[in-house]
Design a protein around this motif. Structure first.
Motif, PDB file in Angstrom:
ATOM      1  N   ASP A  74      24.225  18.398  40.020  1.00 42.66           N
ATOM      2  CA  ASP A  74      25.316  19.349  40.239  1.00 42.66           C
ATOM      3  C   ASP A  74      26.681  18.719  40.006  1.00 42.66           C
ATOM      4  OD1 ASP A  74      23.615  21.391  40.724  1.00 42.66           O
ATOM      5  OD2 ASP A  74      24.134  21.663  42.839  1.00 42.66           O
ATOM      6  N   ILE A  75      26.886  17.514  40.537  1.00 43.21           N
ATOM      7  CA  ILE A  75      28.214  16.915  40.350  1.00 43.21           C
ATOM      8  C   ILE A  75      28.427  16.504  38.892  1.00 43.21           C
ATOM      9  CG2 ILE A  75      28.362  16.135  42.749  1.00 43.21           C
ATOM     10  CD1 ILE A  75      27.838  13.283  41.727  1.00 43.21           C
ATOM     11  N   ALA A  76      27.340  16.149  38.207  1.00 41.87           N
ATOM     12  CA  ALA A  76      27.473  15.849  36.776  1.00 41.87           C
ATOM     13  C   ALA A  76      27.868  17.105  36.007  1.00 41.87           C
ATOM     14  CB  ALA A  76      26.165  15.278  36.232  1.00 41.87           C
ATOM     15  N   ALA A  77      27.267  18.237  36.357  1.00 37.32           N
ATOM     16  CA  ALA A  77      27.614  19.501  35.691  1.00 37.32           C
ATOM     17  C   ALA A  77      29.040  19.908  36.007  1.00 37.32           C
ATOM     18  CB  ALA A  77      26.638  20.588  36.136  1.00 37.32           C
ATOM     19  N   LEU A  78      29.469  19.707  37.247  1.00 40.13           N
ATOM     20  CA  LEU A  78      30.847  20.043  37.623  1.00 40.13           C
ATOM     21  C   LEU A  78      31.853  19.138  36.911  1.00 40.13           C
ATOM     22  CD1 LEU A  78      30.429  20.640  41.472  1.00 40.13           C
ATOM     23  CD2 LEU A  78      30.789  22.363  39.695  1.00 40.13           C
ATOM     24  N   ASN A  79      31.465  17.905  36.694  1.00 36.93           N
ATOM     25  CA  ASN A  79      32.340  16.995  35.959  1.00 36.93           C
ATOM     26  C   ASN A  79      32.488  17.429  34.508  1.00 36.93           C
ATOM     27  OD1 ASN A  79      32.091  14.124  34.167  1.00 36.93           O
ATOM     28  ND2 ASN A  79      33.784  14.280  35.622  1.00 36.93           N
ATOM     29  N   GLN A  80      31.394  17.844  33.905  1.00 34.29           N
ATOM     30  CA  GLN A  80      31.443  18.318  32.517  1.00 34.29           C
ATOM     31  C   GLN A  80      32.255  19.609  32.387  1.00 34.29           C
ATOM     32  OE1 GLN A  80      27.377  18.674  31.229  1.00 34.29           O
ATOM     33  NE2 GLN A  80      27.081  16.444  31.015  1.00 34.29           N
ATOM     34  N   ALA A  81      32.235  20.425  33.457  1.00 39.17           N
ATOM     35  CA  ALA A  81      32.993  21.672  33.434  1.00 39.17           C
ATOM     36  C   ALA A  81      34.464  21.462  33.776  1.00 39.17           C
ATOM     37  CB  ALA A  81      32.371  22.671  34.399  1.00 39.17           C
ATOM     38  N   GLY A  82      34.820  20.237  34.152  1.00 41.51           N
ATOM     39  CA  GLY A  82      36.205  19.945  34.485  1.00 41.51           C
ATOM     40  C   GLY A  82      36.577  20.244  35.915  1.00 41.51           C
ATOM     41  N   VAL A  83      35.594  20.600  36.736  1.00 39.87           N
ATOM     42  CA  VAL A  83      35.868  20.900  38.148  1.00 39.87           C
ATOM     43  C   VAL A  83      36.153  19.625  38.927  1.00 39.87           C
ATOM     44  CG1 VAL A  83      34.917  21.937  40.250  1.00 39.87           C
ATOM     45  CG2 VAL A  83      34.457  22.977  38.026  1.00 39.87           C
ATOM     46  N   ILE A  84      35.513  18.530  38.537  1.00 36.61           N
ATOM     47  CA  ILE A  84      35.714  17.231  39.178  1.00 36.61           C
ATOM     48  C   ILE A  84      36.102  16.226  38.102  1.00 36.61           C
ATOM     49  CG2 ILE A  84      34.648  15.412  40.586  1.00 36.61           C
ATOM     50  CD1 ILE A  84      32.585  17.407  41.519  1.00 36.61           C
ATOM     51  N   ASP A  85      37.171  15.466  38.344  1.00 37.86           N
ATOM     52  CA  ASP A  85      37.549  14.458  37.358  1.00 37.86           C
ATOM     53  C   ASP A  85      36.710  13.192  37.559  1.00 37.86           C
ATOM     54  OD1 ASP A  85      38.679  12.819  39.379  1.00 37.86           O
ATOM     55  OD2 ASP A  85      40.625  13.792  39.173  1.00 37.86           O
ATOM     56  N   GLY A  86      36.895  12.233  36.688  1.00 38.62           N
ATOM     57  CA  GLY A  86      36.047  11.036  36.686  1.00 38.62           C
ATOM     58  C   GLY A  86      36.135  10.214  37.942  1.00 38.62           C
ATOM     59  N   PHE A  87      37.352  10.031  38.477  1.00 41.37           N
ATOM     60  CA  PHE A  87      37.519   9.204  39.676  1.00 41.37           C
ATOM     61  C   PHE A  87      36.873   9.866  40.897  1.00 41.37           C
ATOM     62  CE2 PHE A  87      41.069   7.757  36.984  1.00 41.37           C
ATOM     63  CZ  PHE A  87      40.807   6.397  36.979  1.00 41.37           C
ATOM     64  N   LYS A  88      37.045  11.179  41.025  1.00 38.32           N
ATOM     65  CA  LYS A  88      36.453  11.884  42.159  1.00 38.32           C
ATOM     66  C   LYS A  88      34.934  11.941  42.022  1.00 38.32           C
ATOM     67  CE  LYS A  88      40.611  14.630  42.966  1.00 38.32           C
ATOM     68  NZ  LYS A  88      41.238  15.977  42.914  1.00 38.32           N
ATOM     69  N   LEU A  89      34.461  12.014  40.789  1.00 42.86           N
ATOM     70  CA  LEU A  89      33.022  11.963  40.556  1.00 42.86           C
ATOM     71  C   LEU A  89      32.434  10.656  41.070  1.00 42.86           C
ATOM     72  CD1 LEU A  89      30.383  12.988  39.150  1.00 42.86           C
ATOM     73  CD2 LEU A  89      31.183  11.790  37.105  1.00 42.86           C
ATOM     74  N   LEU A  90      33.125   9.549  40.807  1.00 43.48           N
ATOM     75  CA  LEU A  90      32.644   8.248  41.272  1.00 43.48           C
ATOM     76  C   LEU A  90      32.628   8.179  42.791  1.00 43.48           C
ATOM     77  CD1 LEU A  90      34.457   5.839  38.758  1.00 43.48           C
ATOM     78  CD2 LEU A  90      32.040   6.487  38.792  1.00 43.48           C
ATOM     79  N   ALA A  91      33.647   8.773  43.420  1.00 43.18           N
ATOM     80  CA  ALA A  91      33.718   8.742  44.885  1.00 43.18           C
ATOM     81  C   ALA A  91      32.556   9.519  45.505  1.00 43.18           C
ATOM     82  CB  ALA A  91      35.051   9.319  45.354  1.00 43.18           C
ATOM     83  N   ILE A  92      32.280  10.702  44.956  1.00 41.37           N
ATOM     84  CA  ILE A  92      31.167  11.500  45.477  1.00 41.37           C
ATOM     85  C   ILE A  92      29.835  10.818  45.198  1.00 41.37           C
ATOM     86  CG2 ILE A  92      29.957  13.706  45.285  1.00 41.37           C
ATOM     87  CD1 ILE A  92      32.612  15.020  44.670  1.00 41.37           C
ATOM     88  N   ASN A  93      29.701  10.261  44.012  1.00 41.32           N
ATOM     89  CA  ASN A  93      28.453   9.579  43.651  1.00 41.32           C
ATOM     90  C   ASN A  93      28.205   8.366  44.550  1.00 41.32           C
ATOM     91  OD1 ASN A  93      26.172   9.193  41.630  1.00 41.32           O
ATOM     92  ND2 ASN A  93      27.206   7.216  41.499  1.00 41.32           N
ATOM     93  N   GLU A  94      29.270   7.698  44.956  1.00 45.79           N
ATOM     94  CA  GLU A  94      29.121   6.544  45.848  1.00 45.79           C
ATOM     95  C   GLU A  94      28.494   6.967  47.176  1.00 45.79           C
ATOM     96  OE1 GLU A  94      31.887   3.151  48.086  1.00 45.79           O
ATOM     97  OE2 GLU A  94      32.757   4.472  46.569  1.00 45.79           O
ATOM     98  N   ILE A  95      28.890   8.129  47.676  1.00 46.19           N
ATOM     99  CA  ILE A  95      28.312   8.610  48.932  1.00 46.19           C
ATOM    100  C   ILE A  95      26.840   8.970  48.736  1.00 46.19           C
ATOM    101  CG2 ILE A  95      28.390  10.452  50.652  1.00 46.19           C
ATOM    102  CD1 ILE A  95      31.347  10.499  50.422  1.00 46.19           C
ATOM    103  N   ILE A  96      26.520   9.586  47.603  1.00 41.92           N
ATOM    104  CA  ILE A  96      25.124   9.924  47.327  1.00 41.92           C
ATOM    105  C   ILE A  96      24.273   8.657  47.262  1.00 41.92           C
ATOM    106  CG2 ILE A  96      23.547  10.932  45.622  1.00 41.92           C
ATOM    107  CD1 ILE A  96      25.713  12.921  44.916  1.00 41.92           C
TER     108      ILE A  96
END
Length: 330
Positions: free
Chosen positions: A192-214
């Protein structure tokens, strides 16, 4: 001393003499336990202790004393060695229990952080309406609640499937194909977060932050499974009990020369102390079991559920898990 008394009454020793005293996912929350509750869990091995001491006294009095007089140095040395051995066992058992508690404390914090980041790190884009984005956020956060319940179910070995209530039918169909439901839910998170990143809903830095928690959630899951699936060496438990009984017999025989019949009660008292301390360690070896000394997974899971539902503005919020007679929490 009070901390020891908290768990004396559990007596979850896995041997021929003791049966595990079980509640539904309970954990002690009081520092004052009455004598009735203490003895309610230890009376069986107290009676066995008394019986063994009685038999040892009779055998010594009417048979053994004619051929051998046991020197006092035998129980002295054996008792000292047992004290170190049992103490080591209990230290290792407590470390195992405390590690499990820290892992689930971290899961609480990571679940809260994940929900907060999903809510505030995602932003509207032209290709995604505000209503759809809110729906995605809520779906993601409720799925995290499902992850917690799926992990709890795996650790407890239950099949209540409570995680289904927090997930869509498509997600349920996907994870039901997997043997590790909690891990499958984390995979859906990442997709889901990968899809949101591709859609521009989450930028790269925020993607890394969320992925770190996962990733941290996955670490906590793996650490919990390691504790659950790693059996504490049975030789420690077996030989501890075996040597304790030898020690009890020796104490009874040696003190019989000094106090005669009262050696039965002296041996019982000394044996009760050693058996109870040993039982304390055994009670802590399996922190995810549904015993009074276990980690309160029901309470922790409900806390996460309440916090995450409140974060998305849900109105139907469940009540926290209540304690039982102000002694244990479910």
């Amino acid at each position: 001393m009070e901390s020891f008394l908290l768990i004396i009454w559990a007596t979850p020793s896995e041997n021929l003499y003791f049966k595990r005293f079980r509640l539904v996912s309970a954990m002690l929350i009081t520092q004052k336990i009455g004598l009735t509750r203490i003895f309610s869990g230890t009376w069986k091995h107290l009676l066995i202790d008394l019986l063994v001491c009685f038999v040892a006294f009779v055998v010594n009095e009417y048979f053994l004393i004619q051929y051998l007089q046991l020197p006092a140095i035998v129980p002295t040395i054996l008792g000292t060695a047992l004290a170190f051995f049992v103490g080591f066992n209990n230290n290792q058992a407590y470390d195992r229990w405390w590690e499990a508690r820290k892992i689930w404390g971290a899961l609480v914090n990571d679940s809260r952080s994940l929900a907060r980041q999903v809510l505030h790190y995602t932003s509207e884009v032209s290709t995604l309406s505000a209503g759809n984005l809110e729906s995605i956020r809520h779906k993601f956060i409720k799925r995290q609640i499902g992850f917690v319940y799926a992990l709890k179910e795996n650790l407890r070995g239950t099949t209540d499937r409570k995680y289904r209530a927090f997930m869509s039918s498509d997600d349920v169909a996907t994870i039901e194909k997997e043997s590790n439901k909690a891990n499958a839910i984390l995979t859906l998170h990442s997709k889901d977060i990968a899809a949101l990143n591709q859609a521009g809903v989450i930028d790269g830095f925020k993607l890394l932050a969320i992925n770190e928690i996962i990733v941290r959630l996955c670490d906590g899951m793996g650490q919990s499974e390691r504790i659950k699936n790693t059996v504490f060496p049975t030789t420690y438990s077996y030989y501890s009990r075996f040597f304790i009984w030898i020690f009890i017999i020796c104490v009874t025989i040696v003190t019989a020369d000094l106090v005669h019949f009262w050696s039965i009660f002296l041996g019982t008292l000394v044996g009760y102390v050693f058996l109870t301390i040993h039982t304390i360690g055994q009670a802590l070896l399996n922190p995810f079991d549904t015993i009074p000394t276990g980690i309160p997974l029901d309470q922790i899971s409900r806390t996460i559920e309440i916090n995450l539902l409140e974060s998305i503005g849900e109105k139907d919020i469940p009540q926290p898990i209540r304690n039982v007679d102000k002694d244990v929490v479910m």
